[in-house]
Design a protein around this motif. Structure first.
Motif, PDB file in Angstrom:
ATOM      1  N   GLN A   1       0.848  -1.191   0.000  1.00  0.00           N
ATOM      2  CA  GLN A   1       0.000   0.000   0.000  1.00  0.00           C
ATOM      3  C   GLN A   1       0.884   1.242   0.000  1.00  0.00           C
ATOM      4  O   GLN A   1       1.771   1.375   0.834  1.00  0.00           O
ATOM      5  CB  GLN A   1      -0.923   0.000   1.228  1.00  0.00           C
ATOM      6  CG  GLN A   1      -1.936   1.131   1.245  1.00  0.00           C
ATOM      7  CD  GLN A   1      -3.125   0.785   2.127  1.00  0.00           C
ATOM      8  OE1 GLN A   1      -3.967  -0.018   1.743  1.00  0.00           O
ATOM      9  NE2 GLN A   1      -3.193   1.393   3.294  1.00  0.00           N
TER      10      GLN A   1
ATOM     11  N   ASN B   1       1.452   5.681  -0.793  1.00  0.00           N
ATOM     12  CA  ASN B   1       0.981   7.045  -0.994  1.00  0.00           C
ATOM     13  C   ASN B   1       1.912   7.683  -2.025  1.00  0.00           C
ATOM     14  O   ASN B   1       2.811   8.443  -1.702  1.00  0.00           O
ATOM     15  CB  ASN B   1       0.987   7.835   0.315  1.00  0.00           C
ATOM     16  CG  ASN B   1       0.593   9.282   0.140  1.00  0.00           C
ATOM     17  OD1 ASN B   1       1.414  10.175   0.294  1.00  0.00           O
ATOM     18  ND2 ASN B   1      -0.656   9.522  -0.193  1.00  0.00           N
TER      19      ASN B   1
ATOM     20  N   PRO C   1       0.316  -1.157  -6.163  1.00  0.00           N
ATOM     21  CA  PRO C   1      -0.981  -0.598  -6.560  1.00  0.00           C
ATOM     22  C   PRO C   1      -0.945   0.070  -7.932  1.00  0.00           C
ATOM     23  O   PRO C   1       0.117   0.220  -8.551  1.00  0.00           O
ATOM     24  CB  PRO C   1      -1.276   0.427  -5.466  1.00  0.00           C
ATOM     25  CG  PRO C   1       0.063   0.818  -4.949  1.00  0.00           C
ATOM     26  CD  PRO C   1       0.922  -0.417  -5.056  1.00  0.00           C
ATOM     27  N   GLU C   2      -2.111   0.469  -8.394  1.00  0.00           N
ATOM     28  CA  GLU C   2      -2.213   1.302  -9.587  1.00  0.00           C
ATOM     29  C   GLU C   2      -1.419   2.595  -9.353  1.00  0.00           C
ATOM     30  O   GLU C   2      -1.320   3.086  -8.229  1.00  0.00           O
ATOM     31  CB  GLU C   2      -3.679   1.639  -9.850  1.00  0.00           C
ATOM     32  CG  GLU C   2      -3.905   2.466 -11.113  1.00  0.00           C
ATOM     33  CD  GLU C   2      -5.359   2.856 -11.308  1.00  0.00           C
ATOM     34  OE1 GLU C   2      -5.763   3.032 -12.459  1.00  0.00           O
ATOM     35  OE2 GLU C   2      -6.087   2.995 -10.297  1.00  0.00           O
ATOM     36  N   ASN C   3      -0.841   3.120 -10.416  1.00  0.00           N
ATOM     37  CA  ASN C   3      -0.090   4.382 -10.357  1.00  0.00           C
ATOM     38  C   ASN C   3       1.091   4.314  -9.391  1.00  0.00           C
ATOM     39  O   ASN C   3       1.488   5.335  -8.813  1.00  0.00           O
ATOM     40  CB  ASN C   3      -0.994   5.560  -9.965  1.00  0.00           C
ATOM     41  CG  ASN C   3      -2.153   5.757 -10.911  1.00  0.00           C
ATOM     42  OD1 ASN C   3      -2.019   5.591 -12.118  1.00  0.00           O
ATOM     43  ND2 ASN C   3      -3.314   6.115 -10.381  1.00  0.00           N
TER      44      ASN C   3
ATOM     45  N   PHE D   1       1.995   9.148  -9.806  1.00  0.00           N
ATOM     46  CA  PHE D   1       0.616   9.506  -9.487  1.00  0.00           C
ATOM     47  C   PHE D   1       0.549  11.023  -9.464  1.00  0.00           C
ATOM     48  O   PHE D   1       0.794  11.663  -8.448  1.00  0.00           O
ATOM     49  CB  PHE D   1       0.226   8.911  -8.125  1.00  0.00           C
ATOM     50  CG  PHE D   1      -1.254   8.841  -7.878  1.00  0.00           C
ATOM     51  CD1 PHE D   1      -2.180   9.194  -8.834  1.00  0.00           C
ATOM     52  CD2 PHE D   1      -1.730   8.398  -6.654  1.00  0.00           C
ATOM     53  CE1 PHE D   1      -3.533   9.105  -8.598  1.00  0.00           C
ATOM     54  CE2 PHE D   1      -3.077   8.299  -6.392  1.00  0.00           C
ATOM     55  CZ  PHE D   1      -3.991   8.666  -7.368  1.00  0.00           C
TER      56      PHE D   1
ATOM     57  N   CYS E   1      -8.112  -1.398 -11.131  1.00  0.00           N
ATOM     58  CA  CYS E   1      -8.975  -0.408 -10.494  1.00  0.00           C
ATOM     59  C   CYS E   1     -10.408  -0.364 -11.033  1.00  0.00           C
ATOM     60  O   CYS E   1     -11.222  -1.212 -10.683  1.00  0.00           O
ATOM     61  CB  CYS E   1      -8.319   0.970 -10.580  1.00  0.00           C
ATOM     62  SG  CYS E   1      -9.006   2.174  -9.398  1.00  0.00           S
TER      63      CYS E   1
ATOM     64  N   ALA F   1      -6.398   2.584  -7.252  1.00  0.00           N
ATOM     65  CA  ALA F   1      -6.283   3.893  -6.603  1.00  0.00           C
ATOM     66  C   ALA F   1      -7.702   4.414  -6.419  1.00  0.00           C
ATOM     67  O   ALA F   1      -8.054   5.493  -6.903  1.00  0.00           O
ATOM     68  CB  ALA F   1      -5.433   4.846  -7.445  1.00  0.00           C
TER      69      ALA F   1
ATOM     70  N   GLN G   1      -3.634   2.484  -3.396  1.00  0.00           N
ATOM     71  CA  GLN G   1      -3.084   3.778  -2.990  1.00  0.00           C
ATOM     72  C   GLN G   1      -3.846   4.264  -1.764  1.00  0.00           C
ATOM     73  O   GLN G   1      -5.015   3.920  -1.560  1.00  0.00           O
ATOM     74  CB  GLN G   1      -3.226   4.795  -4.119  1.00  0.00           C
ATOM     75  CG  GLN G   1      -2.377   4.524  -5.337  1.00  0.00           C
ATOM     76  CD  GLN G   1      -0.925   4.914  -5.157  1.00  0.00           C
ATOM     77  OE1 GLN G   1      -0.535   5.546  -4.174  1.00  0.00           O
ATOM     78  NE2 GLN G   1      -0.094   4.539  -6.131  1.00  0.00           N
TER      79      GLN G   1
ATOM     80  N   HIS H   1      -3.153  13.162  -2.084  1.00  0.00           N
ATOM     81  CA  HIS H   1      -2.254  13.276  -3.234  1.00  0.00           C
ATOM     82  C   HIS H   1      -2.408  14.671  -3.852  1.00  0.00           C
ATOM     83  O   HIS H   1      -3.359  15.397  -3.540  1.00  0.00           O
ATOM     84  CB  HIS H   1      -2.579  12.205  -4.273  1.00  0.00           C
ATOM     85  CG  HIS H   1      -2.622  10.816  -3.737  1.00  0.00           C
ATOM     86  ND1 HIS H   1      -1.543   9.954  -3.729  1.00  0.00           N
ATOM     87  CD2 HIS H   1      -3.639  10.112  -3.163  1.00  0.00           C
ATOM     88  CE1 HIS H   1      -1.882   8.801  -3.190  1.00  0.00           C
ATOM     89  NE2 HIS H   1      -3.145   8.875  -2.839  1.00  0.00           N
TER      90      HIS H   1
ATOM     91  N   THR I   1      -7.248   8.964  -1.743  1.00  0.00           N
ATOM     92  CA  THR I   1      -7.478   7.545  -2.028  1.00  0.00           C
ATOM     93  C   THR I   1      -7.773   6.782  -0.743  1.00  0.00           C
ATOM     94  O   THR I   1      -7.375   7.171   0.352  1.00  0.00           O
ATOM     95  CB  THR I   1      -6.288   6.926  -2.764  1.00  0.00           C
ATOM     96  OG1 THR I   1      -5.071   7.228  -2.061  1.00  0.00           O
ATOM     97  CG2 THR I   1      -6.200   7.455  -4.185  1.00  0.00           C
TER      98      THR I   1
END
Length: 275
Positions: free
Chosen positions: A7, A9, A39-41, A45, A154, A179, A209, A213, A219
């Motif tokens: 996980q 950030n 995770p995605e991105n 991000f 996602c 995310a 995520q 951000h 997220t």
């Protein structure tokens, strides 16, 4: 066999994200084989300019070299939730999920099918992935020591027909790096993931995520590992970190044997009868 979700950030800087991921990878359990999902991105991000700056042609670039090196040095299967990859003769990009084996070889790539073009009642408000990305047009299921991995990203989670198609192609573990926004995650993240696990009788690995951000994006976090009965094996509600759970092949086989929904599905037979 162990499943791990990281996980993050993540932000707009690849070097900063690289440092974050490196620190988490240092905390991996010692057991092997190990399937690790970002995770995605995870790579970048940020806004369109930041994403374009980091994007690479598929199979070529320092970011992908780093990802492959992580997999090889740590002896892990690494699923990179998504990174931007360039499309020849286009100013659009693909959001690409990449899979590396323990030798650092890229063995699969999936381009996100469903783009997040929605309005959400949060600090960001308007999301238009299609301004930067082009949707993919192929499913991807890949063999691994853990079983067959069905890839998704996602927003794909809201399209159950995708996951049924992955199960039809033999998926044992559904990969859902994400995310999710804080608003949509609070409302739908867990029930959607549990539904995909239960419907398809698959493990679900969902690295997320988390936190605040740039650009007002928030997220949800809550990275999850679910078993084929939809039960939560591990969850990280907030903060950066990792979760892990053992893959139980007997559990997977037992659920599918006792309730053989894949064999009972008749919708295709109905369609054939009407042709």
């Amino acid at each position: 066999m162990e499943l791990v979700a990281l996980q993050l950030n993540a932000g707009a800087s690849w070097p900063a994200n690289q440092d974050r991921i490196t620190a988490l990878l240092e905390r991996l359990p010692p057991r092997r084989p190990l399937l690790v999902q970002l995770p995605e991105n995870a790579v970048v991000f940020g806004n369109r300019e930041a994403v374009q700056e980091v994007a690479e042609p598929l199979g070529d670039g320092p970011v992908q070299d780093c990802l492959a090196q992580w997999a090889k040095q740590l002896g892990i299967w690494l699923v990179v939730g998504s990174m931007p990859t360039r499309i020849e003769h286009s100013d659009k990009l693909h959001a690409s999920c990449l899979v590396f084996n323990e030798q650092g070889e890229r063995v699969a790539c999936y381009h996100k099918l469903h783009l997040f073009d929605v309005d959400v009642a949060d600090g960001h408000g308007r999301y238009r992935e299609s301004a930067t990305f082009m949707p993919g047009n192929e499913l991807c299921v890949v063999d691994s020591p853990f079983g067959r991995l069905g890839l998704s990203i996602c927003y794909d989670l809201r399209f159950p027909e995708l996951y049924r198609a992955l199960r039809d192609q033999g998926a044992d573990i559904l990969m859902v790096p994400a995310a999710f926004t804080r608003v949509t995650g609070k409302a739908h993240w867990l029930p959607l993931l549990q539904a995909r696990a239960i419907e398809n009788q698959c493990y679900v690995l969902a690295a997320a995520q988390v936190g605040e951000h740039a650009g007002g994006r928030q997220t949800w976090g809550h990275s999850l590992i679910l078993d084929p009965w939809g039960e939560i094996c591990a969850c990280l509600p907030d903060g950066e970190g990792l979760i892990s759970a053992s893959l139980d092949q007997h559990r997977l086989d037992s659920v599918r044997r006792q309730m053989p929904v894949a064999q009972h599905a008749r919708l295709r037979a109905v369609w054939r009868d009407k042709e």
